[in-house]
Write a protein that holds these residues in place. Structure first.
Motif, PDB file in Angstrom:
ATOM      1  N   GLU A  88       9.455 -14.809 -58.469  1.00  0.00           N
ATOM      2  CA  GLU A  88       8.162 -14.532 -59.083  1.00  0.00           C
ATOM      3  C   GLU A  88       7.156 -14.041 -58.049  1.00  0.00           C
ATOM      4  O   GLU A  88       6.376 -13.121 -58.310  1.00  0.00           O
ATOM      5  CB  GLU A  88       7.625 -15.795 -59.773  1.00  0.00           C
ATOM      6  CG  GLU A  88       6.363 -15.582 -60.578  1.00  0.00           C
ATOM      7  CD  GLU A  88       6.540 -14.654 -61.765  1.00  0.00           C
ATOM      8  OE1 GLU A  88       5.535 -14.079 -62.222  1.00  0.00           O
ATOM      9  OE2 GLU A  88       7.683 -14.485 -62.241  1.00  0.00           O
ATOM     10  N   MET A  89       7.172 -14.630 -56.874  1.00  0.00           N
ATOM     11  CA  MET A  89       6.282 -14.168 -55.810  1.00  0.00           C
ATOM     12  C   MET A  89       6.592 -12.723 -55.435  1.00  0.00           C
ATOM     13  O   MET A  89       5.684 -11.928 -55.164  1.00  0.00           O
ATOM     14  CB  MET A  89       6.417 -15.068 -54.577  1.00  0.00           C
ATOM     15  CG  MET A  89       5.804 -16.438 -54.726  1.00  0.00           C
ATOM     16  SD  MET A  89       6.007 -17.415 -53.227  1.00  0.00           S
ATOM     17  CE  MET A  89       5.075 -18.874 -53.655  1.00  0.00           C
ATOM     18  N   GLU A  90       7.862 -12.375 -55.402  1.00  0.00           N
ATOM     19  CA  GLU A  90       8.257 -11.001 -55.105  1.00  0.00           C
ATOM     20  C   GLU A  90       7.633 -10.050 -56.110  1.00  0.00           C
ATOM     21  O   GLU A  90       7.080  -9.004 -55.744  1.00  0.00           O
ATOM     22  CB  GLU A  90       9.776 -10.863 -55.115  1.00  0.00           C
ATOM     23  CG  GLU A  90      10.258  -9.431 -54.891  1.00  0.00           C
ATOM     24  CD  GLU A  90      11.760  -9.270 -55.065  1.00  0.00           C
ATOM     25  OE1 GLU A  90      12.187  -8.211 -55.574  1.00  0.00           O
ATOM     26  OE2 GLU A  90      12.507 -10.200 -54.718  1.00  0.00           O
ATOM     27  N   LYS A  91       7.693 -10.400 -57.386  1.00  0.00           N
ATOM     28  CA  LYS A  91       7.127  -9.535 -58.422  1.00  0.00           C
ATOM     29  C   LYS A  91       5.611  -9.394 -58.264  1.00  0.00           C
ATOM     30  O   LYS A  91       5.066  -8.289 -58.353  1.00  0.00           O
ATOM     31  CB  LYS A  91       7.459 -10.103 -59.810  1.00  0.00           C
ATOM     32  CG  LYS A  91       8.916  -9.934 -60.210  1.00  0.00           C
ATOM     33  CD  LYS A  91       9.150 -10.314 -61.661  1.00  0.00           C
ATOM     34  CE  LYS A  91       9.139 -11.807 -61.846  1.00  0.00           C
ATOM     35  NZ  LYS A  91       9.492 -12.189 -63.236  1.00  0.00           N
ATOM     36  N   VAL A  92       4.939 -10.514 -58.017  1.00  0.00           N
ATOM     37  CA  VAL A  92       3.481 -10.495 -57.896  1.00  0.00           C
ATOM     38  C   VAL A  92       3.033  -9.687 -56.683  1.00  0.00           C
ATOM     39  O   VAL A  92       2.157  -8.829 -56.767  1.00  0.00           O
ATOM     40  CB  VAL A  92       2.934 -11.933 -57.815  1.00  0.00           C
ATOM     41  CG1 VAL A  92       1.440 -11.916 -57.510  1.00  0.00           C
ATOM     42  CG2 VAL A  92       3.192 -12.678 -59.115  1.00  0.00           C
ATOM     43  N   LEU A  93       3.643  -9.957 -55.538  1.00  0.00           N
ATOM     44  CA  LEU A  93       3.240  -9.295 -54.298  1.00  0.00           C
ATOM     45  C   LEU A  93       3.516  -7.791 -54.338  1.00  0.00           C
ATOM     46  O   LEU A  93       2.737  -6.985 -53.841  1.00  0.00           O
ATOM     47  CB  LEU A  93       3.954  -9.937 -53.112  1.00  0.00           C
ATOM     48  CG  LEU A  93       3.545 -11.382 -52.802  1.00  0.00           C
ATOM     49  CD1 LEU A  93       4.439 -11.972 -51.721  1.00  0.00           C
ATOM     50  CD2 LEU A  93       2.078 -11.457 -52.368  1.00  0.00           C
ATOM     51  N   ASN A  94       4.638  -7.415 -54.945  1.00  0.00           N
ATOM     52  CA  ASN A  94       4.983  -5.996 -55.003  1.00  0.00           C
ATOM     53  C   ASN A  94       4.167  -5.235 -56.039  1.00  0.00           C
ATOM     54  O   ASN A  94       4.173  -3.999 -56.044  1.00  0.00           O
ATOM     55  CB  ASN A  94       6.478  -5.825 -55.284  1.00  0.00           C
ATOM     56  CG  ASN A  94       7.333  -6.196 -54.085  1.00  0.00           C
ATOM     57  OD1 ASN A  94       6.852  -6.209 -52.962  1.00  0.00           O
ATOM     58  ND2 ASN A  94       8.597  -6.511 -54.320  1.00  0.00           N
TER      59      ASN A  94
ATOM     60  N   ASN B 174      -0.421  -1.885 -52.379  1.00  0.00           N
ATOM     61  CA  ASN B 174      -0.234  -1.651 -50.944  1.00  0.00           C
ATOM     62  C   ASN B 174       1.182  -1.134 -50.721  1.00  0.00           C
ATOM     63  O   ASN B 174       2.028  -1.164 -51.605  1.00  0.00           O
ATOM     64  CB  ASN B 174      -0.493  -2.919 -50.122  1.00  0.00           C
ATOM     65  CG  ASN B 174       0.386  -4.084 -50.561  1.00  0.00           C
ATOM     66  OD1 ASN B 174       1.604  -3.986 -50.566  1.00  0.00           O
ATOM     67  ND2 ASN B 174      -0.244  -5.189 -50.943  1.00  0.00           N
ATOM     68  N   ASP B 175       1.424  -0.673 -49.523  1.00  0.00           N
ATOM     69  CA  ASP B 175       2.721  -0.061 -49.209  1.00  0.00           C
ATOM     70  C   ASP B 175       3.742  -1.069 -48.682  1.00  0.00           C
ATOM     71  O   ASP B 175       4.897  -0.728 -48.480  1.00  0.00           O
ATOM     72  CB  ASP B 175       2.533   1.051 -48.163  1.00  0.00           C
ATOM     73  CG  ASP B 175       1.691   2.193 -48.707  1.00  0.00           C
ATOM     74  OD1 ASP B 175       1.758   2.427 -49.923  1.00  0.00           O
ATOM     75  OD2 ASP B 175       0.958   2.814 -47.912  1.00  0.00           O
ATOM     76  N   GLN B 176       3.314  -2.281 -48.438  1.00  0.00           N
ATOM     77  CA  GLN B 176       4.224  -3.286 -47.911  1.00  0.00           C
ATOM     78  C   GLN B 176       4.943  -3.988 -49.056  1.00  0.00           C
ATOM     79  O   GLN B 176       4.325  -4.655 -49.871  1.00  0.00           O
ATOM     80  CB  GLN B 176       3.459  -4.307 -47.060  1.00  0.00           C
ATOM     81  CG  GLN B 176       2.865  -3.711 -45.795  1.00  0.00           C
ATOM     82  CD  GLN B 176       2.165  -4.754 -44.942  1.00  0.00           C
ATOM     83  OE1 GLN B 176       1.869  -5.839 -45.413  1.00  0.00           O
ATOM     84  NE2 GLN B 176       1.921  -4.413 -43.689  1.00  0.00           N
ATOM     85  N   LYS B 177       6.242  -3.813 -49.121  1.00  0.00           N
ATOM     86  CA  LYS B 177       7.037  -4.431 -50.165  1.00  0.00           C
ATOM     87  C   LYS B 177       7.798  -5.620 -49.587  1.00  0.00           C
ATOM     88  O   LYS B 177       8.279  -5.585 -48.464  1.00  0.00           O
ATOM     89  CB  LYS B 177       8.015  -3.419 -50.762  1.00  0.00           C
ATOM     90  CG  LYS B 177       7.338  -2.215 -51.416  1.00  0.00           C
ATOM     91  CD  LYS B 177       6.404  -2.646 -52.545  1.00  0.00           C
ATOM     92  CE  LYS B 177       5.706  -1.457 -53.189  1.00  0.00           C
ATOM     93  NZ  LYS B 177       4.757  -1.873 -54.241  1.00  0.00           N
ATOM     94  N   VAL B 178       7.876  -6.675 -50.369  1.00  0.00           N
ATOM     95  CA  VAL B 178       8.599  -7.872 -49.943  1.00  0.00           C
ATOM     96  C   VAL B 178       9.788  -8.081 -50.867  1.00  0.00           C
ATOM     97  O   VAL B 178       9.841  -7.544 -51.986  1.00  0.00           O
ATOM     98  CB  VAL B 178       7.691  -9.118 -49.973  1.00  0.00           C
ATOM     99  CG1 VAL B 178       6.510  -8.953 -49.048  1.00  0.00           C
ATOM    100  CG2 VAL B 178       7.207  -9.399 -51.400  1.00  0.00           C
ATOM    101  N   LYS B 179      10.734  -8.855 -50.390  1.00  0.00           N
ATOM    102  CA  LYS B 179      11.914  -9.113 -51.191  1.00  0.00           C
ATOM    103  C   LYS B 179      12.376 -10.541 -50.958  1.00  0.00           C
ATOM    104  O   LYS B 179      12.526 -10.976 -49.814  1.00  0.00           O
ATOM    105  CB  LYS B 179      13.050  -8.138 -50.827  1.00  0.00           C
ATOM    106  CG  LYS B 179      14.254  -8.211 -51.763  1.00  0.00           C
ATOM    107  CD  LYS B 179      15.251  -7.115 -51.441  1.00  0.00           C
ATOM    108  CE  LYS B 179      16.426  -7.151 -52.409  1.00  0.00           C
ATOM    109  NZ  LYS B 179      17.412  -6.085 -52.112  1.00  0.00           N
ATOM    110  N   ALA B 180      12.566 -11.265 -52.047  1.00  0.00           N
ATOM    111  CA  ALA B 180      13.084 -12.626 -51.942  1.00  0.00           C
ATOM    112  C   ALA B 180      14.555 -12.589 -51.526  1.00  0.00           C
ATOM    113  O   ALA B 180      15.239 -11.581 -51.701  1.00  0.00           O
ATOM    114  CB  ALA B 180      12.932 -13.335 -53.287  1.00  0.00           C
TER     115      ALA B 180
END
Length: 618
Positions: free
Chosen positions: A541-547, A551-557
């Protein structure tokens, strides 16, 4: 009479008064009315000890008289007045305050409520006037005097005639320029609105002759003008009355008119506090957020008054962000204001007031939750987002303060529940407070992981706001119980680590590459063949929210693909490992993409997913 020069480096200091101290030119009217109020207060105080002075509120008044033809604005009071010496001392010495001296002389008297302290408010008149004439007659004196000045060049004082005690100030307004329209201060509507904004609660009547229109006698559509004497101010502030004296209708009318809402508030908080810092406050909880509440344009804050005079329209420091929806005002005579009385000079008193207000709002919300749950749930539905954000904001500084106000939907209850209510219902052997994240509670209920935990008889909190999981991570524990996502790979549910399955998991992991951190088997799934979980600090869920942020910084769980080893599908996968590895690759991709879809996450290559699915069908 010879012109006298201002003292205290007059020219430079007066220029500072006119051009630097005040933010808005319209403040001059507030300052002159406040000075008139002080003059009336002084005479009223004397009437308490002098039987020859008869106090009559109608005769103790302030009058505003605009004259468009002469371009003059006159402010008149029937207060104590000034003699020649006082005119010279109070108006000839900048920052010499007669009101402050009077206050010091009578500081122990409870009835003294003087507003002016700095002796500079009068000079704000020169922001709009090119010439100021003050005519004053002191109470008990037979003589009157006139003070005349066109600014920093000096002033003159001369004898004059005046029938009654009091002071008259005539402002000869500056000529209009392209940038400044000084003539607006001669407009009746403008003057009325300024009095309403800044001086509505001056306790003496502020009067003005107002032009009205009426139907001309004997005609059907011809109108004629006439003059009517109006009192412009309310005088008695609602918040200075006892709560028992104010009706619900009066509260509601005040709120709707003062804060421009078409609905009544859901809660009124009326308090009077005496102590190291004394104040009165009148707060309102709105029924729903204003239209711009979640925009950058919205500005939180309470109106700040001192002795009934508006100092700041929105004092942001009085409310934390998570209570930014609260409307209302605070009135205190104990605040240390700066010289212009437009802002605070020290914040110690303000912090003390803000702390008490914050606690009072919380206690009222807790009482609403306990005594009128339906009303609280309705209120909470509209304002849950800022309250939840308050848990997370500022590194969780107020998490313990706010946590009792937070509600979540539940897998077992038809109404939102608090964390305390959840803990009170926990099974004796239950270790964790379980939660699940998703777009809606209906979608969450269909997740494979939810089915497994629910069958164990455990209640699950449904997190449908993007801030929910971040807030819970900051909270850490509640009542010594840790929070655990049903999508957490490190669930206490049983996991299968049989030796004969290792080759299958290794093959599927290789087929998916970096898309997943691990493929493993589990027995926690019931009817579902597969699910996606995560390990590490970042959840799905955090991955979905943050992405979703701009911004251009993508995160992945660290994604984990879990396979239900008790599902018939699992035996088929084992067979394919020895008989058809190409087919197993397609199944692996299909299962992984299905798991993504169930979590509400996007598929990276929808075309490949469609092709693999079609190939497996035929």
């Amino acid at each position: 009479m010879a012109k006298r020069m201002f003292k205290s480096e007059s020219k430079r200091l007066l220029d500072l008064m006119i051009n630097s101290i005040y933010t808005h030119k319209e403040i001059f009217l507030r300052e002159l009315i406040s000075n008139a109020n002080d003059a009336l207060d002084k005479l009223y105080y004397l009437s308490l000890t002098d039987e020859n002075i008869v106090f009559d509120r109608e005769n103790f008044s302030i009058r505003i008289t605009p004259d468009k033809d002469a371009r003059t604005l006159t402010i008149t009071d029937t207060g104590i007045g000034m003699d020649e010496e006082e005119l010279d001392k109070n108006l000839g010495v900048i920052a010499k305050s007669g009101s402050f001296a009077f206050k010091q002389e009578h500081e122990k008297a409870e009835d003294v409520d003087i507003i002016g302290q700095f002796g500079v408010g009068f000079y704000s008149a020169f922001m709009v006037a090119e010439k100021v004439v003050v005519t004053s007659k002191k109470f008990g004196s037979e003589e009157a005097f006139q003070w005349i000045s066109s600014g920093a060049d000096g002033y003159e004082i001369k004898p004059t005639a005046k029938e009654n005690a009091g002071t008259e100030i005539v402002l000869y307004l500056k000529a209009d320029t392209e940038d400044e329209k000084y003539s607006e201060f001669l407009d009746e509507y403008k003057l009325r609105s300024l009095v309403k904004k800044y001086s509505d609660y001056i306790k003496y009547p502020i009067k003005m002759m107002t032009t009205r229109q009426k139907l001309k006698e004997g005609t059907e559509n011809e109108y004629e003008s006439y003059q009517e004497d109006d009192t412009l101010n309310s005088m008695v502030p609602l918040w200075r009355k006892n709560k028992s004296e104010v009706t619900e209708e009066e509260y509601n009318n005040f709120y709707r008119e003062k804060f421009f809402d078409f609905e009544n508030p859901v809660k009124v908080i009326h308090t009077s506090v005496d102590g190291a810092v004394s104040y009165k406050s009148l707060l309102f909880l709105p029924a729903r957020p204003p239209f711009d509440y979640y925009t950058k344009e919205y500005k939180k804050g309470l109106q700040l008054y001192t002795n009934g005079v508006l100092i700041m329209d929105k004092c942001e420091d009085l409310l934390p962000d998570y209570f930014g929806f609260v409307k209302g005002l605070v009135d205190s005579a104990d605040l240390s204001l700066n010289i212009s009385r437009e802002m605070l000079q020290h914040d110690r008193q303000l912090k003390a007031i803000a702390s008490r207000i914050k606690k009072k709002i919380k206690s009222e919300l807790e009482a609403m939750m306990k005594n009128d749950r339906e009303a609280y749930e309705s209120f909470y539905e509209n304002f849950k987002r800022p309250l939840k954000f308050g848990l997370y904001d500022n590194y969780g500084a107020d998490k313990d303060f706010l946590v009792d106000l937070i509600l979540f939907d539940s897998s077992t209850e038809e109404k939102p529940v608090s964390l305390q209510e959840y803990v009170d219902r926990m099974k004796e052997e239950q270790k964790y407070i379980y939660y699940a994240c998703g777009e809606t509670k209906e979608k969450i209920a269909k997740l494979p992981q939810v089915e497994a935990v629910s069958e164990e008889g455990y209640e699950i909190l449904y997190f449908t706001e993007d801030v929910d999981e971040f807030a819970i991570k900051i909270l850490g524990k509640f009542a010594d119980k840790e929070f655990k996502s049903v999508s957490d790979s490190a669930s206490e549910q049983k996991e299968e680590t049989r030796e004969e399955d290792k080759d299958l998991f290794a093959f599927m992991k290789e087929a998916l590459g970096d898309e997943v951190a691990e493929v493993k088997g589990t027995t926690r799934l019931k009817s579902h063949p597969v699910c996606l979980s995560s390990t590490g600090e970042i959840s799905l869920e955090m991955e979905k929210v943050l992405n979703a942020m701009p911004n251009d910084q993508k995160v992945k769980a660290q994604r984990v693909l879990e396979l239900n080893i008790n599902h018939p599908m699992f035996a088929s996968l084992q067979t394919m490992l020895t008989e058809d590895k190409e087919k197993l690759k397609k199944y692996t991709n299909v299962l992984y993409n299905c798991a993504l879809l169930m979590e509400g996450m996007p598929i990276e290559d929808p075309v490949a997913f469609s092709n693999d699915t079609c190939d497996l069908i035929y």
